[in-house]
Write an enzyme that holds these catalytic residues in place. Structure first.
Site, short mmCIF file in Angstrom:
data_model
loop_
_atom_site.label_atom_id
_atom_site.label_comp_id
_atom_site.label_asym_id
_atom_site.label_seq_id
_atom_site.Cartn_x
_atom_site.Cartn_y
_atom_site.Cartn_z
CE LYS A 130 9.85 -10.38 66.09
NZ LYS A 130 10.11 -11.29 64.88
P1 NAD Z 1 4.17 -6.45 57.01
O1 NAD Z 1 3.80 -5.49 57.99
O2 NAD Z 1 5.10 -6.31 55.67
O3 NAD Z 1 2.76 -7.08 56.54
C1 NAD Z 1 1.88 -7.52 57.34
C2 NAD Z 1 0.61 -7.59 56.57
O4 NAD Z 1 -0.41 -8.16 57.40
C3 NAD Z 1 -0.04 -6.44 56.03
O5 NAD Z 1 -0.61 -6.67 54.75
C4 NAD Z 1 -1.19 -5.96 56.97
O6 NAD Z 1 -2.11 -5.26 56.52
C5 NAD Z 1 -1.64 -7.56 57.11
N1 NAD Z 1 -2.21 -7.40 58.48
C6 NAD Z 1 -1.88 -6.64 59.89
N2 NAD Z 1 -2.68 -7.00 60.94
C7 NAD Z 1 -3.87 -7.81 60.24
C8 NAD Z 1 -4.93 -8.24 60.89
N3 NAD Z 1 -5.43 -7.97 62.12
N4 NAD Z 1 -5.67 -9.18 60.10
C9 NAD Z 1 -5.34 -9.36 58.59
N5 NAD Z 1 -4.16 -9.06 58.03
C10 NAD Z 1 -3.34 -8.09 58.85
O7 NAD Z 1 4.92 -7.55 57.69
P2 NAD Z 1 5.74 -8.85 57.40
O8 NAD Z 1 6.99 -8.49 57.47
O9 NAD Z 1 4.94 -9.39 56.01
O10 NAD Z 1 5.36 -9.88 58.69
C11 NAD Z 1 4.01 -10.71 58.83
C12 NAD Z 1 4.22 -11.72 59.75
O11 NAD Z 1 5.49 -12.56 59.33
C13 NAD Z 1 4.54 -11.18 61.21
O12 NAD Z 1 3.88 -12.21 61.81
C14 NAD Z 1 6.07 -11.30 61.36
O13 NAD Z 1 6.11 -11.58 62.60
C15 NAD Z 1 6.27 -12.61 60.58
N6 NAD Z 1 7.55 -12.79 59.81
C16 NAD Z 1 8.30 -11.78 59.06
C17 NAD Z 1 9.52 -11.96 58.77
C18 NAD Z 1 10.13 -10.85 57.82
O14 NAD Z 1 11.34 -11.19 57.14
N7 NAD Z 1 9.47 -9.82 57.48
C19 NAD Z 1 10.28 -13.03 59.12
C20 NAD Z 1 9.59 -14.05 59.82
C21 NAD Z 1 8.35 -13.93 60.25
#
Ligand code: NAD
Length: 441
Positions: A130
């Protein structure tokens, strides 16, 4: 391996003592402690010999880099970037890159550990990794964002490569950022190297279905979970925390199964409608306003309220440590689908373990769709031979189905939680690989 003057490279000797050993203090962070606690539980259950524990648990490499960039106003600002590669036993390391103001080396180390167990659980030939840059992407202009991304990639060049470490989007990063990373690396090598990152635009060798993969996988697994607990998905309601890449696609995917999405929140606010939110309208609103807050035809709701809202499916899809000992007793859903990494603290887990009416799809399984399709993208790039979206989705669902069945079956057979079952399967596979390879003298 070359080290640049701005690069601090730490390769740790692994002492066989307790988790808070001085050499590992650099990682100390609530999320890292949480990942260690989960590991220790599984290691105890597997009766893992002491000689193997620290070797499997602690990250192999950690990099911290200083990233000076010119701001648009002519000033210079130095950001800090991190990358942790957890283990290299099964192949290159794989994992996302996060842009968030609170990123630390400890958080990144925890996320790298979870990536290791996730890749092993789904049978991918990777170790976990990561990375992160401590910055608020919302406060950088597009040109500043590009400079941070290119500088980070440049500083990481000695430590990455298609057979060494492959990055992907995560919180605060996206396809465009992956495109800049690929370009920076390719310019350095002197040839186009699409396989250096996944989650790129399709026009640059990205995979069809990668952008949707994580959320789509969440939808698939929730559907399987409703079968397991005997819930009619077409009559179910869901609340989703986080409406970025994962949360928004998970919402659409669940809606396709007939689920009514009643509440959504993000970092700036939230919206609730007991009759179900109009997701297309919400997408348009977010495109214009960068937040779900203020969406018409809905009432405001906070993150705290969303987590304890009566609904069938609760999807934390934002950041770590959202379900805690405080709110776990008040949660009112049948399924928790952990789309985010590490949304539930170990203290909350103890409480949820007692609440047998709640079925948890743990993060290492629930959001594995992303890394599975990243793996497909890497394979396609290495072969320069690209697949259609149906093939991608079909192969994704097969892998998720196998993992889901194995986790449910182990959980039932040994009467352990879904999390313990998923982590046990992943950690055991890493343990076996390390045993077979042996310890180089
Ligand atoms: P992103 O940046 O596209 O979206 C994140 C969302 O979470 C946004 O809507 C943001 O406003 C919201 N957010 C951030 N801080 C917050 C808080 N304190 N309270 C409420 N909402 C909050 O990110 P993403 O890619 O959608 O990732 C989201 C989660 O999924 C993370 O934990 C990431 O590690 C996990 N994840 C992502 C992927 C991927 O393919 N992108 C894969 C596996 C896991």
């Amino acid at each position: 391996m070359q080290l640049t003057s701005r690069t601090l490279f730490s390769l740790y000797q692994i002492p066989a003592t307790d988790p808070m050993m001085p050499a590992m203090e650099i990682y100390d962070h609530p999320t890292f402690r949480m990942a260690c606690q989960q590991f220790d539980l599984v290691a105890d259950r597997l009766q893992m010999p002491a000689a193997e524990r620290d070797r499997i648990k602690y990250p192999k490499r950690a990099m911290t880099v200083a990233l000076p960039i010119h701001r648009d106003d002519g000033s210079t600002q130095v950001f800090t970037g991190y990358r942790v590669q957890h283990h290299l036993t099964l192949g290159p390391t794989k994992g996302g890159l996060r842009f968030h103001p609170d990123v630390t080396i400890g958080e990144v180390a925890a996320l790298a550990m979870w990536m290791s167990w996730k890749c092993a659980l789904t049978g991918l030939p990777y170790g976990g990794a990561k990375g992160g840059v401590a910055c608020d992407p919302g406060k950088l202009s597009i040109t500043e964002l590009e400079r941070v991304t290119r500088r980070y990639t440049q500083e990481m060049i000695p430590f990455i490569g298609p057979q060494v470490d492959v990055m992907a989007p995560d919180l605060g990063t996206n396809e465009q950022i992956m495109a800049w990373m690929m370009d920076t690396y390719s310019v350095h090598v002197g040839a186009t190297v699409p396989s250096i990152v996944t989650g790129k635009p399709v026009a640059l060798g990205g995979s069809l279905g990668r952008r949707e993969a994580t959320g789509r996988g969440v939808g698939y697994l929730v559907n399987r979970a409703t079968d397991t607990i005997g819930l009619d998905i077409s009559k179910a309601t869901a609340a989703i925390q986080g409406f970025g890449n994962v949360g928004s696609v998970a919402a659409l995917s669940l809606a396709r199964y007939g689920v009514k999405i009643v509440a959504v929140t993000d970092a700036f606010g939230g919206v609730y409608n007991s009759n179900g939110l109009d997701l297309w309208g919400l997408e348009k609103h977010v495109a214009g306003n960068k937040t779900v807050a203020g969406f018409a035809e809905a009432e405001p709701i906070t993150n705290d309220q969303l987590l304890v809202l009566p609904c069938d499916i609760l999807v934390p899809a934002a950041i770590e440590r959202q379900i805690t000992a405080d709110n776990a007793p008040k949660i009112q859903c049948r399924i928790i689908a952990e789309a985010a990494n590490g949304p539930t603290t170990p203290e909350a887990d103890v409480i949820l373990d007692q609440r047998s009416e709640i079925f948890i799809i743990p993060d290492v399984l629930c959001n594995a769709g992303g890394v599975v399709v990243s793996y497909f993208e890497w394979v396609q790039d290495l072969q320069s031979f690209f697949w259609g979206e149906t093939e991608v989705v079909d192969k994704l669902f097969r892998i998720l189905e196998t993992a889901y069945t194995q986790v449910v079956s182990l959980s039932r057979k040994q009467k352990i939680s879904m999390r313990l079952a998923a982590l046990s399967l992943g950690i055991k596979r890493v343990q076996e690989a390390k045993r077979l390879r042996g310890l180089f003298p």
